[in-house]
Design a protein around this motif. Sequence first.
Motif, PDB file in Angstrom:
ATOM      1  N   GLN A 215       0.712  -1.112   0.078  1.00 53.39           N
ATOM      2  CA  GLN A 215      -0.037  -0.086  -0.070  1.00 53.39           C
ATOM      3  C   GLN A 215       0.892   1.361   0.028  1.00 53.39           C
ATOM      4  N   LYS A 216       0.301   2.278  -0.564  1.00 53.07           N
ATOM      5  CA  LYS A 216       0.847   3.730  -0.598  1.00 53.07           C
ATOM      6  C   LYS A 216       2.296   3.603  -1.326  1.00 53.07           C
ATOM      7  N   ALA A 217       2.528   3.252  -2.369  1.00 57.29           N
ATOM      8  CA  ALA A 217       3.589   2.903  -3.047  1.00 57.29           C
ATOM      9  C   ALA A 217       4.519   4.144  -2.879  1.00 57.29           C
ATOM     10  N   ARG A 218       5.729   4.047  -2.955  1.00 56.72           N
ATOM     11  CA  ARG A 218       6.625   5.112  -2.826  1.00 56.72           C
ATOM     12  C   ARG A 218       8.012   4.863  -3.661  1.00 56.72           C
ATOM     13  N   PRO A 219       8.805   5.589  -4.182  1.00 55.68           N
ATOM     14  CA  PRO A 219       9.740   5.440  -4.980  1.00 55.68           C
ATOM     15  C   PRO A 219      10.728   4.576  -4.761  1.00 55.68           C
ATOM     16  N   SER A 220      10.836   4.362  -3.255  1.00 58.94           N
ATOM     17  CA  SER A 220      11.814   3.002  -2.936  1.00 58.94           C
ATOM     18  C   SER A 220      11.224   1.677  -3.134  1.00 58.94           C
ATOM     19  N   ASP A 221      10.044   1.478  -3.398  1.00 54.20           N
ATOM     20  CA  ASP A 221       9.390   0.367  -3.807  1.00 54.20           C
ATOM     21  C   ASP A 221       9.726  -0.177  -5.112  1.00 54.20           C
ATOM     22  N   SER A 222      10.399   0.893  -5.933  1.00 46.21           N
ATOM     23  CA  SER A 222      10.567   0.434  -7.103  1.00 46.21           C
ATOM     24  C   SER A 222      11.715  -0.598  -7.225  1.00 46.21           C
TER      25      SER A 222
END
Length: 276
Positions: A215-222
């Motif tokens: 949930q709430k994807a952020r750039p570090s999840d790439s």
Amino acid sequence: MLADCHPKLLHALIQKYSISSAVQGSGGGGAGNSLVETTTRGPHFDAAASKNVTALLGKTAYLNCRVKNLANRTVSWVRHRDVHLLTVGRYTYTSDQRFRAIHQSHSEDWTLQIKYPQHRDSGVYECQVSSTPHLSHFIHLTVIEPDTEIVGGPELFIDRGSTINLTCVVRHSPEPPAYIFWNHNDAIISYSSSRGGVSVATERGETSRSVLLIQKARPSDSGNYQCNPSNARPANVTVHVLNGEHPEAMQHGGNQRMGPSLGVLAFIAYVLLAYS
């Protein structure tokens, strides 16, 4: 005269006479007929315990052949593809060390073991009994390799703040995987990390599925995400978390939206030109 016999001899004679009378006097039916069938029927296969086999690529396969009333006859295994004699009794007659004859004393089961089976090992195998004429039972071996796929791959584009929804599907497996792990950039994903908002749900069956939600994807999840089933090859997908960009493929809240096809764009251009 019978009274003068030794008691043990007398008992034996009575037993012998009783059994003979039962067999001869049974005629065409009754319990006596069952007795004759049991004592005179020759070797035969138990088909329920000698079934076709589906094996995983590289995982030991066992082809079982159950023979009843074998007596002093011999059981052999023959590969039909090249009519190659593999085993005779408990002995293996092939230089391919992946094959082995297995039989336990007093057992009716004669098993052909195949280590590290390959696709080329698929086919018909004959369990043969050395009677006259010889008896044969055919068992078909199918060697399969489970297929793993992450739906929507190999690349997914996610809006920042939305939910990353990755679904891993494992097909063509004779048994469900014992586990399915998820990795992010080669590190096992921890569902109890301080990042929070990460969960997984796995459903095992003929076709197994594992769904990873972030949930709430952020750039570090790439990065690279990998689905690792216990009994199949892994599958990979590259996830891009973007800030307002609109590439051809974009996933919003777990649903993939595809950009317009070239055909649609060409039709729009034609309409604009026609009415300009």
